[in-house]
Design a protein around this motif. Structure first.
Motif: not given
Length: 243
Positions: A152-158, A168-171
């Motif tokens: 899931a760290t891949d998703l740290l790049d927007p 799901a990941v919206e800040v």
């Protein structure tokens, strides 16, 4: 140091760590803010959510503190060592945004947990055990959670986030999936099994009768270790040996 784990009461809200008081990752749907990330008072929102769930459903958290020593302040005023929160999925807006949903109709959703620096993973296991005890007493059949994998760290790049995953990941404020979700590996170690696989956000489930079996196995193993230690005591170290 003795540790006490007890149900979280609204009066103990201030005992929670700062981030836990401000975290509304699970409790507020960003879509209701009109696309904005700003909440003027996240602590108010979190306390209001806890109040609503406690009123409509009952206890929705456990908190670990040190046990007050004689002459010291009460347990209710001791610093928090760890906490865990859970609720019916209908009360958790973010739960409806994950691709591995919905949560099973017979399950309660484990949302977030944390321990303070210096505490061990054993405290997290103890918190889960206390949740199991509480939910079994209330007749709940299962506990489920959306886990966060290492990938899931891949998703740290927007730019790398698939449009289907963005809800799901919206800040929201200072919350993020990396900080506010429970690691899938920990959940697996705690006895959960994957019921909805996903590269980033699998949904995991713990059957509560299985959870009790896991707890019983741990207690039985500790009892065996104690008995073995007693058997291995040298003569004269324990009870008197008579010939």
């Amino acid at each position: 140091m003795s540790v006490r784990i007890m149900p979280l009461r609204l009066e103990a809200f201030e005992q929670l760590p700062k981030h836990a008081r401000r975290c509304v990752f699970w409790e507020v749907d960003p879509a209701t803010l009109g696309g904005g990330e700003y909440l003027p008072d996240p602590e108010f929102e979190k306390e209001a959510w806890l109040s609503m769930v406690m009123l409509e459903w009952g206890s929705c958290g456990q908190i670990a503190t040190t046990v007050a020593t004689e002459g010291a302040e009460s347990d209710d005023e001791q610093p928090c060592l760890g906490y865990v929160l859970y609720a019916p999925p209908r009360a958790v807006p973010r739960a409806h945004r994950f691709p591995t949903g919905p949560v099973s109709a017979d399950a309660v959703l484990l949302t977030s947990m944390g321990i303070e620096p210096g505490q061990t993973e054993g405290l997290m296991q103890s918190l889960i055990s206390q949740v199991v005890n509480e939910l079994v007493r209330r007749g709940v059949r299962a506990l489920e959670a959306f886990g966060r994998t290492e990938d899931a760290t891949d998703l740290l790049d927007p730019d790398a986030v698939d449009p289907d995953l963005r809800p799901a990941v919206e800040v929201l404020g200072d919350c993020s999936f990396e900080q506010c979700m429970i690691g899938a590996d920990f959940l697996l170690d705690a006895g959960f099994t994957v019921v909805a696989p996903h590269r980033y956000f699998p949904r995991l489930r713990l059957e509560l009768d299985k959870g009790l079996g896991w707890k019983a196995e741990v207690e039985a193993a500790l009892e065996r270790l104690l008995q073995r230690a007693q058997l291995e005591q040298p003569v004269g170290a324990g009870a008197e040996i008579r010939g």
